[in-house]
Design an enzyme around this catalytic site. Structure first.
Site, PDB file in Angstrom:
ATOM      1  N   SER A  51       0.833  -1.211   0.000  1.00 25.44           N
ATOM      2  CA  SER A  51       0.000   0.000   0.000  1.00 25.44           C
ATOM      3  C   SER A  51       0.866   1.258   0.000  1.00 25.44           C
ATOM      4  O   SER A  51       0.355   2.355   0.010  1.00 25.44           O
ATOM      5  CB  SER A  51      -0.861  -0.003   1.258  1.00 25.44           C
ATOM      6  OG  SER A  51      -0.007   0.019   2.397  1.00 25.44           O
ATOM      7  N   CYS A  52       2.188   1.090   0.051  1.00 28.87           N
ATOM      8  CA  CYS A  52       3.027   2.288   0.183  1.00 28.87           C
ATOM      9  C   CYS A  52       4.017   2.507  -0.955  1.00 28.87           C
ATOM     10  O   CYS A  52       3.960   3.534  -1.632  1.00 28.87           O
ATOM     11  CB  CYS A  52       3.763   2.234   1.514  1.00 28.87           C
ATOM     12  SG  CYS A  52       2.642   2.369   2.893  1.00 28.87           S
ATOM     13  N   LEU A  53       4.936   1.533  -1.148  1.00 25.53           N
ATOM     14  CA  LEU A  53       5.993   1.796  -2.135  1.00 25.53           C
ATOM     15  C   LEU A  53       5.433   2.185  -3.510  1.00 25.53           C
ATOM     16  O   LEU A  53       5.782   3.243  -4.037  1.00 25.53           O
ATOM     17  CB  LEU A  53       6.924   0.586  -2.243  1.00 25.53           C
ATOM     18  CG  LEU A  53       8.180   0.625  -1.347  1.00 25.53           C
ATOM     19  CD1 LEU A  53       7.842   0.861   0.083  1.00 25.53           C
ATOM     20  CD2 LEU A  53       9.018  -0.621  -1.509  1.00 25.53           C
TER      21      LEU A  53
END
Ligand code: UDX
Length: 412
Positions: free
Chosen positions: A254-256
């Site tokens: 969900s971030c990188l």
């Protein structure tokens, strides 16, 4: 704690463990019900035990929660806007609107969700001040990015490498710094947009490191060199280190991917700069899963009607999260080639089924009946399987799979 997802639930329960009074707010009432029943609202190893050890409150009325607390952590989702790659601040704006209506006893608003540099000053503070409240007199503001990794989030929260505090003013920074006074790591206090950029830059560097080792792996594979041995040799240099040099089918989560897309879009659209390196990092990552399909087609040129076992759907082991998982690109391409995927994941099938209701989800033993198997997530239970007689395309370097009749690593 506004938002009881992966970030908010871990942050809130850990702060409760440290003795703070925590009230959870979330628009998803099911999450609040689960917390009331002492059940974790998301899967995160250790969160269930920790939740049993603490007393936390839940509140359906956000404004009432704001009126009864000193610090408001905003931990709502900031997903990627699929269309333009911008980070979608809808949830943050909506939450800030509500907070602005209730704030007033010089409370502190802390944004933990990842937002683009400048968003706090340009968007969020004006919303908080909409009802005549004034930053500095009625409320304080900090940006406090998180560096939790899913699967090890509790340990990451309780033992951070550093705490970054972006402060609108010294008083706000003092208040948040005091909350973290028991942590024995460096606390860096900077201005708001620097804090936002530290978070983005950290994730984009990690993404760059992964795409670097994947590109090197693609080259090494063509030259008959084992990139894992190359990485071992590189790691002796402390400037390189041994982390995030595991070549494979690419990064998800969900971030990188979201932060990388966000920084690329912001650079291009807001400051008119073409981030060539970051765009290449994204391009290498997008093509890695397709390389795995090409390897499969070396042995099964026509995938039409072929049952293909897919081991792993989560973006990494230890989580049920499938956001931007490499498995999404693999399943999409298998379906495009009219193959029949048979998928298994110990945790993530429920979530993945919301994306691909049309594919078969099987027991592990049934997936292993397929002649061709693709390994997408390195769950421990896949290590000791019997791959004899199979065609195995390995995206995550499960050494045992090497005993297959045909074995190809995606970049080794
Ligand atoms: C990441 C950052 O690590 C964390 O600091 C930030 O707060 C949130 O984003 P997370 O996305 O939970 O954490 O997982 P991470 O462990 O970073 O893995 C991200 C992806 O990279 C996974 O798909 C993983 O499989 C992949 N990866 C990681 C590699 O392909 N190779 C590696 O060497 C390391």
């Amino acid at each position: 704690m506004i938002g009881a997802g992966y970030l908010g639930s871990v942050t809130g329960v850990c702060l409760a463990k440290l003795g703070h009074d925590i009230i959870f707010v979330d628009k998803d009432k099911r999450k609040l019900t689960q917390i009331r029943q002492k059940k974790p609202p998301v899967f995160e190893p250790g969160l269930d035990e920790l939740l049993m050890q603490v007393e936390v409150g839940v509140e359906e009325d956000l404004q009432r929660a704001v009126r009864n607390t000193d610090i408001c952590f905003v931990c709502v989702g900031t997903p990627n806007n699929e269309l333009n790659g911008h980070i979608d601040l809808t949830e943050v704006r909506r939450t800030s609107e509500e907070i602005g209506k209730a704030i007033g006893r010089n409370q502190l608003v802390v944004i933990k969700s990842t937002v683009m540099p400048g968003a706090m000053e340009k968007e969020i503070i004006p919303i908080l001040e909409k009802n005549g409240k004034k930053l500095g007199t009625d409320f304080g503001v900090c940006v406090n990015p998180e560096f939790l990794r899913e699967g090890t989030a509790i340990n990451d929260f309780l033992h951070p490498d550093r705490i970054i505090i972006g402060e609108a003013n010294t008083e706000s920074g003092d208040c948040l710094s005091n909350l973290y006074r028991e942590f024995d790591c460096p606390i860096l206090r900077v201005d708001l947009k620097t804090a936002e950029m530290i978070k983005l830059a950290s994730n984009c560097f990690l993404a760059t490191k992964i795409s670097f080792i994947n590109e090197l792996g693609n080259i090494c594979k063509l030259m008959g060199i084992d990139v894992y041995k190359v990485a071992t040799g590189m790691a002796y240099d402390p400037r390189i280190g041994d982390k995030f040099l595991s070549a494979g089918i690419g990064f998800g989560g969900s971030c990188l991917p979201k932060d990388l897309a966000g920084l690329i879009t912001m650079a291009r659209d807001e400051v008119n700069y073409q981030p060539k390196l970051l765009q290449s990092v994204m391009s290498v990552n997008n093509s890695q899963p397709l390389r795995a399909i090409e390897l499969l087609k070396k042995y099964i040129p026509n995938l039409d009607g072929q049952h293909i076992g897919v081991l792993g759907l989560a973006f990494k082991p230890g989580t049920d999260d499938v956001r931007d998982s490499p498995a999404i690109k693999v399943i999409k391409e298998l379906l495009a080639q009219k193959a029949i995927p048979e998928a298994y994941d110990p945790r993530a099938m429920t979530n993945f089924r919301t994306l691909f209701p049309q594919i078969e989800y099987r027991e592990l033993k049934d997936v292993m009946k397929c002649r061709a198997i693709m390994i997408i997530t390195e769950w421990a239970e896949f290590v000791e399987l019997d791959y004899k007689g199979k065609i195995v395309i390995d995206g995550r370097r499960l050494a045992k799979a090497n005993g297959a009749e045909i074995y190809e690593g995606v970049c080794w």
